[in-house]
Design an enzyme around this catalytic site. Structure first.
Site, PDB file in Angstrom:
ATOM      1  N   GLU A 166      -7.477  30.016  18.279  1.00 52.49           N
ATOM      2  CA  GLU A 166      -6.116  30.523  18.112  1.00 52.49           C
ATOM      3  C   GLU A 166      -5.395  30.503  19.461  1.00 52.49           C
ATOM      4  O   GLU A 166      -5.913  30.971  20.444  1.00 52.49           O
ATOM      5  CB  GLU A 166      -6.180  31.947  17.539  1.00 52.49           C
ATOM      6  N   LYS A 226      -9.964  25.534  24.091  1.00 52.28           N
ATOM      7  CA  LYS A 226      -9.399  26.892  24.122  1.00 52.28           C
ATOM      8  C   LYS A 226      -9.643  27.543  25.485  1.00 52.28           C
ATOM      9  O   LYS A 226      -8.725  28.108  26.089  1.00 52.28           O
ATOM     10  CB  LYS A 226     -10.005  27.729  22.988  1.00 52.28           C
ATOM     11  N   CYS A 282      -7.654  38.153  27.179  1.00 52.73           N
ATOM     12  CA  CYS A 282      -8.244  36.810  27.138  1.00 52.73           C
ATOM     13  C   CYS A 282      -8.432  36.114  28.481  1.00 52.73           C
ATOM     14  O   CYS A 282      -9.502  35.570  28.732  1.00 52.73           O
ATOM     15  CB  CYS A 282      -7.403  35.919  26.234  1.00 52.73           C
TER      16      CYS A 282
HETATM   17  N1  LIG Z   1      -5.675  38.707  21.415  1.00 48.41           N
HETATM   18  C1  LIG Z   1      -5.236  37.494  21.646  1.00 48.41           C
HETATM   19  O1  LIG Z   1      -4.108  37.284  22.101  1.00 48.41           O
HETATM   20  C2  LIG Z   1      -6.100  36.303  21.337  1.00 48.41           C
HETATM   21  C3  LIG Z   1      -5.510  35.041  21.297  1.00 48.41           C
HETATM   22  C4  LIG Z   1      -6.304  33.957  20.993  1.00 48.41           C
HETATM   23  C5  LIG Z   1      -7.653  34.137  20.763  1.00 48.41           C
HETATM   24  N2  LIG Z   1      -8.215  35.377  20.826  1.00 48.41           N
HETATM   25  C6  LIG Z   1      -9.631  35.518  20.529  1.00 48.41           C
HETATM   26  O2  LIG Z   1      -9.768  35.979  19.186  1.00 48.41           O
HETATM   27  C7  LIG Z   1     -10.903  36.839  19.062  1.00 48.41           C
HETATM   28  C8  LIG Z   1     -10.463  38.176  18.505  1.00 48.41           C
HETATM   29  O3  LIG Z   1      -9.561  38.767  19.408  1.00 48.41           O
HETATM   30  P1  LIG Z   1      -8.697  40.029  19.032  1.00 48.41           P
HETATM   31  O4  LIG Z   1      -7.748  40.243  20.164  1.00 48.41           O
HETATM   32  O5  LIG Z   1      -8.180  39.887  17.646  1.00 48.41           O
HETATM   33  O6  LIG Z   1      -9.844  41.158  19.041  1.00 48.41           O
HETATM   34  P2  LIG Z   1      -9.741  42.635  18.461  1.00 48.41           P
HETATM   35  O7  LIG Z   1     -10.715  43.446  19.241  1.00 48.41           O
HETATM   36  O8  LIG Z   1      -8.323  43.066  18.371  1.00 48.41           O
HETATM   37  O9  LIG Z   1     -10.272  42.495  16.957  1.00 48.41           O
HETATM   38  C9  LIG Z   1     -11.576  42.172  16.608  1.00 48.41           C
HETATM   39  C10 LIG Z   1     -11.945  42.931  15.338  1.00 48.41           C
HETATM   40  O10 LIG Z   1     -13.228  42.477  14.896  1.00 48.41           O
HETATM   41  C11 LIG Z   1     -13.909  43.575  14.309  1.00 48.41           C
HETATM   42  N3  LIG Z   1     -15.335  43.287  14.233  1.00 48.41           N
HETATM   43  C12 LIG Z   1     -16.223  43.145  15.245  1.00 48.41           C
HETATM   44  N4  LIG Z   1     -17.442  42.840  14.762  1.00 48.41           N
HETATM   45  C13 LIG Z   1     -17.333  42.786  13.422  1.00 48.41           C
HETATM   46  C14 LIG Z   1     -18.248  42.502  12.381  1.00 48.41           C
HETATM   47  N5  LIG Z   1     -19.518  42.189  12.633  1.00 48.41           N
HETATM   48  N6  LIG Z   1     -17.793  42.536  11.103  1.00 48.41           N
HETATM   49  C15 LIG Z   1     -16.497  42.849  10.855  1.00 48.41           C
HETATM   50  N7  LIG Z   1     -15.588  43.114  11.790  1.00 48.41           N
HETATM   51  C16 LIG Z   1     -15.993  43.078  13.070  1.00 48.41           C
HETATM   52  C17 LIG Z   1     -13.559  44.730  15.231  1.00 48.41           C
HETATM   53  O11 LIG Z   1     -13.763  45.990  14.575  1.00 48.41           O
HETATM   54  C18 LIG Z   1     -12.092  44.444  15.559  1.00 48.41           C
HETATM   55  O12 LIG Z   1     -11.206  45.129  14.691  1.00 48.41           O
HETATM   56  C19 LIG Z   1     -11.519  36.918  20.458  1.00 48.41           C
HETATM   57  O13 LIG Z   1     -12.529  35.973  20.541  1.00 48.41           O
HETATM   58  C20 LIG Z   1     -10.362  36.534  21.359  1.00 48.41           C
HETATM   59  O14 LIG Z   1     -10.814  35.961  22.563  1.00 48.41           O
HETATM   60  C21 LIG Z   1      -7.443  36.460  21.088  1.00 48.41           C
END
Ligand SMILES: NC(=O)c1ccc[n+]([C@@H]2O[C@H](COP(=O)([O-])OP(=O)(O)OC[C@H]3O[C@@H](n4cnc5c(N)ncnc54)[C@H](O)[C@@H]3O)[C@@H](O)[C@H]2O)c1
Length: 468
Positions: A166, A226, A282
């Protein structure tokens, strides 16, 4: 994939900053597809289901409107992970992949435990062929780990693993998703089945994105792209921040330098705005991950090159904090300093790795009194950030730091105002009123170069901006 093109049910594991907005946009563009977002955290799910849309766990412009439109129709938030997995033809894994805080690779490698837990859960529950999509940011070659787990612990059914990182930016997530520059899908393009899986996922995005924006690669290129994209973006910020220090010593103006170099279309004008330093969940973690992978593969020079981006970022945050202390006559002890902004950037309530908490921590160690105002960040989040970062107790932090709901109150009687986030509203404050209610000399440390320097110095402020 047998049911290629007839996708009616998808599931996303992880209802975070990526999972929530991404699935909301898919649901709104594909009314015939049931989209289930599942998470282990019941509070987060309850917030997503909140009737008052102001209580959604994430603030993003445009998100509330989309959730209001599709939630309860074809977008559902639930803690029933097993049901979500069972019913879905495509499962997105969108869980967090933080930097490891223990064991081998501590402080550098990505912690893949949540990814592995998802893979094991899918293997246990699934009884029909499924496409598994890596949405989380992960080290290159993670798809192999997922595949091995699925094939060795499951019910002997077929899984197709795709990488679909993403690229959304917080603060503009909905616009970025709705109108993505590109959508990257990595898969096994050497087999017919692999190609079918790629096409299947592509067909969802093609509902609203032009086909030519969908880039298809092998899995490893997609995974590495990414990390590379984030490393390049962060590198630009550190590059201009390094130049900002040089500007301050030479009389050059960093905003003028940015404008001059950005006009060259080989360089481009984006991401060369000097600031107090980048934050967010990130950039740091993904570069640490890249450094770790390079080291593991014996590429020391490559690792050192990328690590420097982080060292400059730390330097910039520290430099900003040190500058506050030295300008306030070498002591901030007992002095009130107002913080405008706590979020790591405007238009988000995300505070992960925000520069504000590092600057605050530095000043609190100097026993300053800080009053924080941020239009979207809640008080308990600010104290949680400080607790995570510092060795001070929560009680000590509460003694030194207050969270205000009114910016004028935050600035009243302060020795200095520090601007840590580039919220638009800061530009239009009644700065004359703020000046009159501050201690003199009244300092402003603008860590985002957002205020009108002429206007503020005319009022009487002693203004410090980055790279000026
Ligand atoms: N935040 C950003 O801007 C962004 C942009 C691009 C990519 N990413 C990537 O996307 C991924 C997620 O990032 P995010 O910011 O959404 O994280 P986040 O911490 O906001 O959300 C992750 C969610 O996953 C849940 N979770 C963890 N383990 C789980 C499991 N085993 N079963 C069910 N739910 C589970 C957590 O409770 C949490 O709500 C990361 O790898 C991040 O690097 C983030």
């Amino acid at each position: 994939m047998k049911s290629y093109k007839k996708i009616t049910n998808i599931c996303c594991i992880g209802a975070g900053y990526v999972g929530g907005p991404t699935m909301a946009v898919i649901a709104s563009n594909c009314p015939d597809i049931m989209v289930n977002v599942v998470d282990v955290n019941p509070n987060r799910i309850a917030d997503w289901n909140s009737l008052n849309l102001d209580n959604l766990p994430i603030y993003e412009p445009g998100l509330q409107e989309i959730v209001a439109k599709v939630r309860g129709k074809n977008l559902f938030f639930s803690t029933d992970i097993e049901k979500g997995i069972r019913e879905a033809q495509i499962i997105f894994i969108s869980v967090n992949t933080p930097t490891k805080t223990y064991g081998k690779g501590k402080g550098m490698a990505a912690d893949l435990k949540y990814i592995e837990l998802c893979a094991r859960k899918i293997a246990e529950i699934a009884t029909e062929e499924k496409i598994i999509v890596e949405k989380s940011t992960i080290p290159v070659r993670t798809a192999q780990t997922i595949k091995t787990i699925l094939e060795n612990t499951g019910n002997n059914i077929k899984f197709h693993i795709l990488s679909n990182p993403e690229f959304l930016a917080e603060g503009t997530a909905i616009e970025d998703l709705q109108n993505a520059d590109r959508m990257l899908i990595g898969g096994d393009n050497t087999t017919k089945e692999g190609q079918d899986a790629i096409e299947c996922l592509s067909s969802i995005y093609e509902r609203w994105l032009p086909k030519e924006r969908i880039i298809k690669t092998n899995v490893w290129s997609s995974e590495l792209s990414k990390l590379t994209a984030n490393a390049f973006l962060a590198q630009r910020v550190s590059s201009i921040n390094a130049i900002s220090a040089l500007c301050e010593k030479t009389g050059a103006d960093v905003d003028e330098v940015s404008r001059a170099i950005g006009a060259d279309n080989r360089i481009g004008s984006k991401f060369i705005k000097a600031s107090v330093g980048f934050g967010g969940s990130c950039f740091q973690k993904d570069i640490l991950n890249l450094v770790y992978i390079s080291k593991t593969l014996g590429l020391e020079e490559v690792a050192d090159y990328w690590e420097q981006v982080l060292l400059i970022n730390d330097y910039q945050k520290r430099r900003f904090a040190e500058n506050i202390v030295s300008n306030l006559f070498n002591t901030v002890s007992g002095k009130k300093i107002a913080f405008l902004g706590w979020a790591f950037k405007k238009n988000t309530n995300d505070t992960r790795e925000t520069a504000a908490m590092y600057v605050a921590d530095y000043l609190l160690e100097e026993t300053a009194i800080i009053h924080v105002y941020d239009p979207k960040v809640k008080s308990n989040q600010i104290f949680a950030d400080l607790e995570y970062l510092s060795s001070r107790t929560n009680e000590e932090n509460h003694k030194l730091l207050k969270v205000e709901t009114d910016p004028y109150q935050a600035c009243k009687e302060s020795h200095a105002v520090a601007i840590l986030t580039e919220w638009d509203e800061f530009k239009t404050y009644d700065w004359q009123r703020i000046y009159e209610n501050m201690k003199k000399p009244a300092f402003i440390f603008d860590g985002r170069n957002v205020v009108d320097s002429k206007k503020l110095t005319d009022i009487g402020f002693k203004l410090y901006q980055i790279g000026k």
